[in-house]
Design a protein around this motif. Structure first.
Motif, PDB file in Angstrom:
ATOM      1  N   SER A 108      23.623  15.349  -5.906  1.00  0.00           N
ATOM      2  CA  SER A 108      23.756  15.751  -4.224  1.00  0.00           C
ATOM      3  C   SER A 108      25.178  15.922  -4.025  1.00  0.00           C
ATOM      4  N   ILE A 109      25.376  16.415  -2.599  1.00  0.00           N
ATOM      5  CA  ILE A 109      26.695  16.729  -2.444  1.00  0.00           C
ATOM      6  C   ILE A 109      27.822  15.656  -2.346  1.00  0.00           C
ATOM      7  N   VAL A 110      27.214  14.391  -2.126  1.00  0.00           N
ATOM      8  CA  VAL A 110      27.963  13.182  -1.836  1.00  0.00           C
ATOM      9  C   VAL A 110      28.422  12.884  -3.496  1.00  0.00           C
ATOM     10  N   MET A 111      27.414  13.101  -4.389  1.00  0.00           N
ATOM     11  CA  MET A 111      27.906  12.658  -5.702  1.00  0.00           C
ATOM     12  C   MET A 111      28.698  13.758  -6.342  1.00  0.00           C
ATOM     13  N   THR A 112      28.893  15.108  -5.966  1.00  0.00           N
ATOM     14  CA  THR A 112      29.764  16.065  -6.207  1.00  0.00           C
ATOM     15  C   THR A 112      31.200  15.507  -5.627  1.00  0.00           C
ATOM     16  N   ILE A 113      31.286  15.056  -4.429  1.00  0.00           N
ATOM     17  CA  ILE A 113      32.476  14.700  -3.846  1.00  0.00           C
ATOM     18  C   ILE A 113      33.093  13.380  -4.808  1.00  0.00           C
ATOM     19  N   VAL A 114      32.230  12.429  -5.032  1.00  0.00           N
ATOM     20  CA  VAL A 114      32.569  11.440  -5.849  1.00  0.00           C
ATOM     21  C   VAL A 114      32.944  11.733  -7.252  1.00  0.00           C
ATOM     22  N   ILE A 115      32.255  12.735  -8.001  1.00  0.00           N
ATOM     23  CA  ILE A 115      32.794  13.085  -9.003  1.00  0.00           C
ATOM     24  C   ILE A 115      34.099  13.832  -9.076  1.00  0.00           C
ATOM     25  N   GLY A 116      34.394  14.669  -7.806  1.00  0.00           N
ATOM     26  CA  GLY A 116      35.879  15.338  -7.682  1.00  0.00           C
ATOM     27  C   GLY A 116      36.931  14.163  -7.381  1.00  0.00           C
ATOM     28  N   ILE A 117      36.600  13.205  -6.745  1.00  0.00           N
ATOM     29  CA  ILE A 117      37.502  12.122  -6.445  1.00  0.00           C
ATOM     30  C   ILE A 117      37.856  11.360  -7.815  1.00  0.00           C
ATOM     31  N   VAL A 118      36.993  10.813  -8.317  1.00  0.00           N
ATOM     32  CA  VAL A 118      36.963  10.187  -9.712  1.00  0.00           C
ATOM     33  C   VAL A 118      37.770  11.295 -10.627  1.00  0.00           C
ATOM     34  N   GLY A 119      37.634  12.320 -10.734  1.00  0.00           N
ATOM     35  CA  GLY A 119      38.023  13.391 -11.530  1.00  0.00           C
ATOM     36  C   GLY A 119      39.599  13.605 -10.995  1.00  0.00           C
ATOM     37  N   SER A 120      40.072  13.322  -9.935  1.00  0.00           N
ATOM     38  CA  SER A 120      41.302  13.404  -9.501  1.00  0.00           C
ATOM     39  C   SER A 120      42.132  12.262  -9.935  1.00  0.00           C
ATOM     40  N   PHE A 121      41.415  11.033 -10.198  1.00  0.00           N
ATOM     41  CA  PHE A 121      42.302   9.860 -10.603  1.00  0.00           C
ATOM     42  C   PHE A 121      42.282   9.957 -12.208  1.00  0.00           C
ATOM     43  N   VAL A 122      41.332  10.625 -12.783  1.00  0.00           N
ATOM     44  CA  VAL A 122      41.494  10.955 -14.151  1.00  0.00           C
ATOM     45  C   VAL A 122      42.559  11.916 -14.405  1.00  0.00           C
ATOM     46  N   GLY A 123      42.483  12.979 -13.574  1.00  0.00           N
ATOM     47  CA  GLY A 123      43.689  14.097 -13.836  1.00  0.00           C
ATOM     48  C   GLY A 123      44.868  13.493 -13.702  1.00  0.00           C
ATOM     49  N   GLY A 124      45.301  12.365 -12.513  1.00  0.00           N
ATOM     50  CA  GLY A 124      46.289  12.016 -12.482  1.00  0.00           C
ATOM     51  C   GLY A 124      46.927  10.873 -13.685  1.00  0.00           C
ATOM     52  N   PHE A 125      45.879  10.122 -14.288  1.00  0.00           N
ATOM     53  CA  PHE A 125      46.316   9.363 -15.411  1.00  0.00           C
ATOM     54  C   PHE A 125      46.474  10.056 -16.523  1.00  0.00           C
ATOM     55  N   LEU A 126      45.814  11.173 -16.734  1.00  0.00           N
ATOM     56  CA  LEU A 126      46.139  12.120 -17.901  1.00  0.00           C
ATOM     57  C   LEU A 126      47.423  12.855 -17.556  1.00  0.00           C
ATOM     58  N   GLY A 127      47.856  13.181 -16.505  1.00  0.00           N
ATOM     59  CA  GLY A 127      49.292  13.837 -16.351  1.00  0.00           C
ATOM     60  C   GLY A 127      50.180  12.926 -16.689  1.00  0.00           C
ATOM     61  N   TYR A 128      50.206  11.451 -16.151  1.00  0.00           N
ATOM     62  CA  TYR A 128      50.716  10.475 -16.413  1.00  0.00           C
ATOM     63  C   TYR A 128      51.204  10.211 -17.832  1.00  0.00           C
ATOM     64  N   LEU A 129      49.872  10.138 -18.815  1.00  0.00           N
ATOM     65  CA  LEU A 129      50.034  10.009 -19.953  1.00  0.00           C
ATOM     66  C   LEU A 129      50.600  11.071 -20.867  1.00  0.00           C
ATOM     67  N   LEU A 130      50.469  12.342 -20.239  1.00  0.00           N
ATOM     68  CA  LEU A 130      51.107  13.403 -20.935  1.00  0.00           C
ATOM     69  C   LEU A 130      52.545  13.832 -20.548  1.00  0.00           C
ATOM     70  N   PHE A 131      52.728  13.738 -19.374  1.00  0.00           N
ATOM     71  CA  PHE A 131      54.028  14.091 -18.765  1.00  0.00           C
ATOM     72  C   PHE A 131      55.127  12.861 -18.522  1.00  0.00           C
ATOM     73  N   HIS A 132      54.511  11.966 -18.198  1.00  0.00           N
ATOM     74  CA  HIS A 132      55.182  10.549 -17.734  1.00  0.00           C
ATOM     75  C   HIS A 132      55.871  10.935 -16.419  1.00  0.00           C
ATOM     76  N   LYS A 133      55.199  11.556 -15.359  1.00  0.00           N
ATOM     77  CA  LYS A 133      55.779  12.158 -14.062  1.00  0.00           C
ATOM     78  C   LYS A 133      55.011  10.964 -13.290  1.00  0.00           C
TER      79      LYS A 133
END
Length: 92
Positions: free
Chosen positions: A30-55
């Motif tokens: 559903s659209i709600v699950m799409t939003i949840v995937i995007g929000i969780v993906g945002s935190f995953v992207g932030g975590f990976l950015g921290y691991l790779l670039f230490h920003k």
């Protein structure tokens, strides 16, 4: 605080929708699950950015990412979701 929540929902919708367009195959969600995937993906992207670039080390390692990091994270989450969800069997 309300602005942050609305921003997270909008970025989650955009990142989740783009991830669903990029990942091949049909995703039955559903659209709600799409939003949840995007929000969780945002935190995953932030975590990976921290691991790779230490920003943003002062903010901790669990943080929201920018839109590009959100899309990359949402793709990763969607791929994992489709692999885990694809293993479920329905019995009649």
């Amino acid at each position: 605080m309300l602005g942050l929540i609305i921003t997270m929902i909008i970025v989650g919708l955009i990142a989740g929708a783009l991830a669903r367009l990029i990942v091949p195959g049909r995703q039955d969600m559903s659209i709600v699950m799409t939003i949840v995937i995007g929000i969780v993906g945002s935190f995953v992207g932030g975590f990976l950015g921290y691991l790779l670039f230490h920003k943003d080390a002062q903010d901790g390692f669990l943080q929201p990412a920018g839109i590009i990091g959100s899309i990359i994270g949402a793709i990763i989450v969607l791929l994992i979701w489709s692999r885990v969800g694809g293993r479920r069997s329905v019995t009649h």
